[in-house]
Design an enzyme around this catalytic site. Structure first.
Site, short mmCIF file in Angstrom:
data_model
loop_
_atom_site.label_atom_id
_atom_site.label_comp_id
_atom_site.label_asym_id
_atom_site.label_seq_id
_atom_site.Cartn_x
_atom_site.Cartn_y
_atom_site.Cartn_z
N ASN A 115 53.32 -48.24 -11.79
CA ASN A 115 53.00 -47.38 -12.65
C ASN A 115 51.72 -46.18 -11.65
O ASN A 115 51.82 -46.61 -10.30
CB ASN A 115 52.03 -48.34 -13.89
CG ASN A 115 51.30 -49.29 -12.22
OD1 ASN A 115 50.96 -49.43 -12.11
ND2 ASN A 115 51.46 -51.11 -13.12
N ASP A 152 54.36 -55.40 -17.67
CA ASP A 152 54.58 -56.21 -19.03
C ASP A 152 55.98 -56.66 -18.05
O ASP A 152 55.88 -57.79 -19.43
CB ASP A 152 54.07 -55.33 -19.85
CG ASP A 152 52.51 -55.19 -20.14
OD1 ASP A 152 51.62 -56.25 -19.34
OD2 ASP A 152 51.74 -54.47 -20.23
N LYS A 191 73.39 -50.27 -5.09
CA LYS A 191 72.46 -49.01 -5.70
C LYS A 191 73.41 -48.96 -6.30
O LYS A 191 74.51 -48.84 -6.69
CB LYS A 191 72.48 -47.20 -4.33
CG LYS A 191 71.68 -46.98 -5.05
CD LYS A 191 72.14 -45.49 -3.57
CE LYS A 191 71.34 -44.36 -4.37
NZ LYS A 191 72.50 -43.23 -3.61
N LYS A 221 41.17 -58.74 -26.00
CA LYS A 221 42.49 -59.14 -24.57
C LYS A 221 41.45 -60.28 -24.12
O LYS A 221 41.66 -61.25 -23.31
CB LYS A 221 42.60 -57.73 -24.00
CG LYS A 221 43.32 -57.50 -24.03
CD LYS A 221 43.91 -56.29 -23.03
CE LYS A 221 44.98 -55.10 -23.36
NZ LYS A 221 44.77 -54.04 -22.97
N1 CTP Z 1 47.64 -58.84 -16.83
C1 CTP Z 1 47.90 -60.10 -15.99
N2 CTP Z 1 49.72 -59.95 -16.37
C2 CTP Z 1 50.12 -59.57 -16.97
C3 CTP Z 1 49.44 -58.04 -17.03
C4 CTP Z 1 48.32 -58.10 -17.32
O1 CTP Z 1 47.69 -60.83 -15.56
N3 CTP Z 1 52.12 -59.46 -17.22
C5 CTP Z 1 45.75 -59.06 -16.46
C6 CTP Z 1 45.46 -57.54 -16.18
O2 CTP Z 1 45.51 -57.38 -14.46
C7 CTP Z 1 44.55 -57.40 -16.70
C8 CTP Z 1 44.36 -57.70 -17.79
O3 CTP Z 1 45.64 -58.77 -18.10
O4 CTP Z 1 43.43 -57.51 -16.28
C9 CTP Z 1 44.84 -56.39 -19.08
O5 CTP Z 1 45.22 -57.03 -20.17
P1 CTP Z 1 47.05 -56.41 -20.39
O6 CTP Z 1 46.32 -56.98 -22.49
O7 CTP Z 1 48.08 -57.69 -20.05
O8 CTP Z 1 46.43 -54.84 -21.04
P2 CTP Z 1 47.76 -54.07 -20.82
O9 CTP Z 1 49.04 -54.58 -20.25
O10 CTP Z 1 47.80 -52.90 -20.42
O11 CTP Z 1 48.63 -54.05 -22.66
P3 CTP Z 1 48.61 -53.42 -23.16
O12 CTP Z 1 49.59 -52.20 -22.87
O13 CTP Z 1 49.02 -54.28 -24.60
O14 CTP Z 1 48.31 -52.18 -23.47
#
Ligand code: CTP
Length: 393
Positions: A208, A277, A287, A332
């Site tokens: 990302n 995520d 590859k 969150k």
């Molecule tokens: N985070 C985490 N573990 C994950 C994903 C995110 O610890 N697998 C943490 C990030 O470091 C951040 C927070 O959770 O501090 C973000 O919350 P999250 O809901 O996961 O954010 P997004 O990934 O942006 O969620 P969404 O896509 O649902 O908006």
């Protein structure tokens, strides 16, 4: 108490005249100010001006036979509690980065053990040149502090980044370097940073736009204030901050394992990393060769690290949102049982990924919300740490 000595290095920039004001402010703080001027600086401002302000001889050359203050070439380096170079040209930055010692200022920079604060001032192209940027990165990596440059009209008639930053900001950095705040002494803080990489095959991955800048700014600020810091970092292009324990990881899974290990006995976990995520369910060992019109990748959910980690420490998260910022961030905060969440609108100018500034709203566990103005990630890091500190029992 013996007065502290600041060695103020002045180099050949049009902004050199501002160094007179700076010297005067330092003197008013009760500091002894020894000025060292390069030959070029003396073309812009007369050493006599600085001598009158500081009431001390000004060093203008490395070897002077009958000087009033026979300056042994490293005497200043030893006496300095701080070396402040303002304005600093691209030339002096390059010389310090490469260990030159062919004049009094570069020799002092090479020989001193005191903290060094550098306020650059130069033409925008010179500042943006990759050589200058690499030199700055190298010096930052060695623990030197850069303040500015600011943006605005430059002497060469153009407008852009390269102006000597405001003297207030330089004074703040200088005083902080002289009297470091140690209010986080004895605390252990775990910080995550960067965007995780989820491999598709040995050469490709999903990631990302996170640059890691916010997490690194937090790590630097926490260390500067006396905390012990473990920085669990996904790949970034940033230099490792001095004095921290850098734990490099790549994937969300690796980050999860590192967080579990390093949060044992910690006082706070700040998750600034952009954790994937979803990860590729079954990455290819070899590859992937192209074939067919479509390629389908199967993704599986990663563990929510912040949402599942347990322990007797504060949990601080980030929420990057593009709409309904406060609503989603509070959701969150509650779901992950956090003490504090830093919500930023990634669509706002100067906010979010790969910029040096950020504009956020802080949401606390018990309902308060605090909308902060646009500021540097460094300034924001200190505010976040102030709030974390206030939450510790
Ligand atoms: N985070 C985490 N573990 C994950 C994903 C995110 O610890 N697998 C943490 C990030 O470091 C951040 C927070 O959770 O501090 C973000 O919350 P999250 O809901 O996961 O954010 P997004 O990934 O942006 O969620 P969404 O896509 O649902 O908006």
């Amino acid at each position: 108490m013996k007065k502290k000595t600041v060695v103020l290095g002045i180099t050949g920039s049009i902004a050199a005249y501002k160094a007179a004001d700076l010297a005067s402010r330092l003197v008013k703080q009760g500091l002894d100010v020894d000025v060292v001027m390069t030959a070029a600086a003396q073309q812009f401002i007369n050493p006599l001006t600085l001598q009158a302000i500081t009431h001390r001889p000004v060093v203008t050359a490395m070897f002077t036979l009958h000087s009033a203050m026979a300056v042994e070439h490293i005497a200043l380096a030893e006496r300095a509690a701080l070396l402040l170079i303002a304005p600093a040209t691209a030339n002096i930055i390059a010389k310090i980065a490469h260990g030159f010692a062919d004049d009094m200022l570069s020799s002092t920079a090479l020989a001193t053990r005191a903290p060094i604060v550098i306020a650059p001032a130069m033409n925008t192209q010179m500042y943006e040149n990759t050589v200058t940027q690499a030199n700055i990165a190298k010096l930052e990596e060695r623990g030197m502090t850069f303040v500015g440059p600011g943006e605005g009209r430059l002497a060469c008639g153009t407008s852009g980044r390269g102006r000597l930053t405001e003297l207030d900001e330089i004074m703040q950095a200088a005083l902080l370097a002289l009297n470091p705040r140690q209010d986080l002494l004895g605390k252990k803080v775990v910080i995550t940073a960067g965007g995780t990489e989820e491999p598709i095959d040995p050469v490709r991955f999903i990631t990302n736009r996170s640059s890691g800048k916010m997490g690194y700014a937090l790590a630097k600020a926490a260390v500067a204030r006396g905390a012990t810091v473990d920085l669990i970092s996904a790949p970034t292009s940033l230099p490792a901050p001095v004095g921290i324990n850098l734990v490099p990881v790549r994937t969300a899974k690796e980050m999860h394992a590192a967080v579990l290990k390093h949060t044992l006995g910690c006082d706070a976990l700040i998750m600034a990393a952009a954790v994937a995520d979803y990860t590729v369910a079954d990455p290819a060992i070899h590859k992937i060769k192209k074939s067919g019109e479509k390629l389908v990748l199967e993704l599986s959910r990663t563990t929510d690290i912040l949402g599942t980690v347990q322990g007797n420490f504060l949990k601080i998260g980030f929420a990057a949102e593009s709409r309904d910022l406060v609503f989603h961030a509070r959701e969150k905060l509650e779901q992950k049982d956090l003490d504090l969440i830093i919500a930023n609108d990634i669509t706002a100018p100067g906010s979010g990924f790969n910029v040096d500034t950020n504009q956020v709203t802080l949401l606390h566990r018990f309902g308060q919300s605090e909308a902060l103005p646009l500021m540097t990630k460094e300034a924001l890091a200190h505010i976040i740490l102030d709030r974390v500190k206030a939450l510790w029992p």
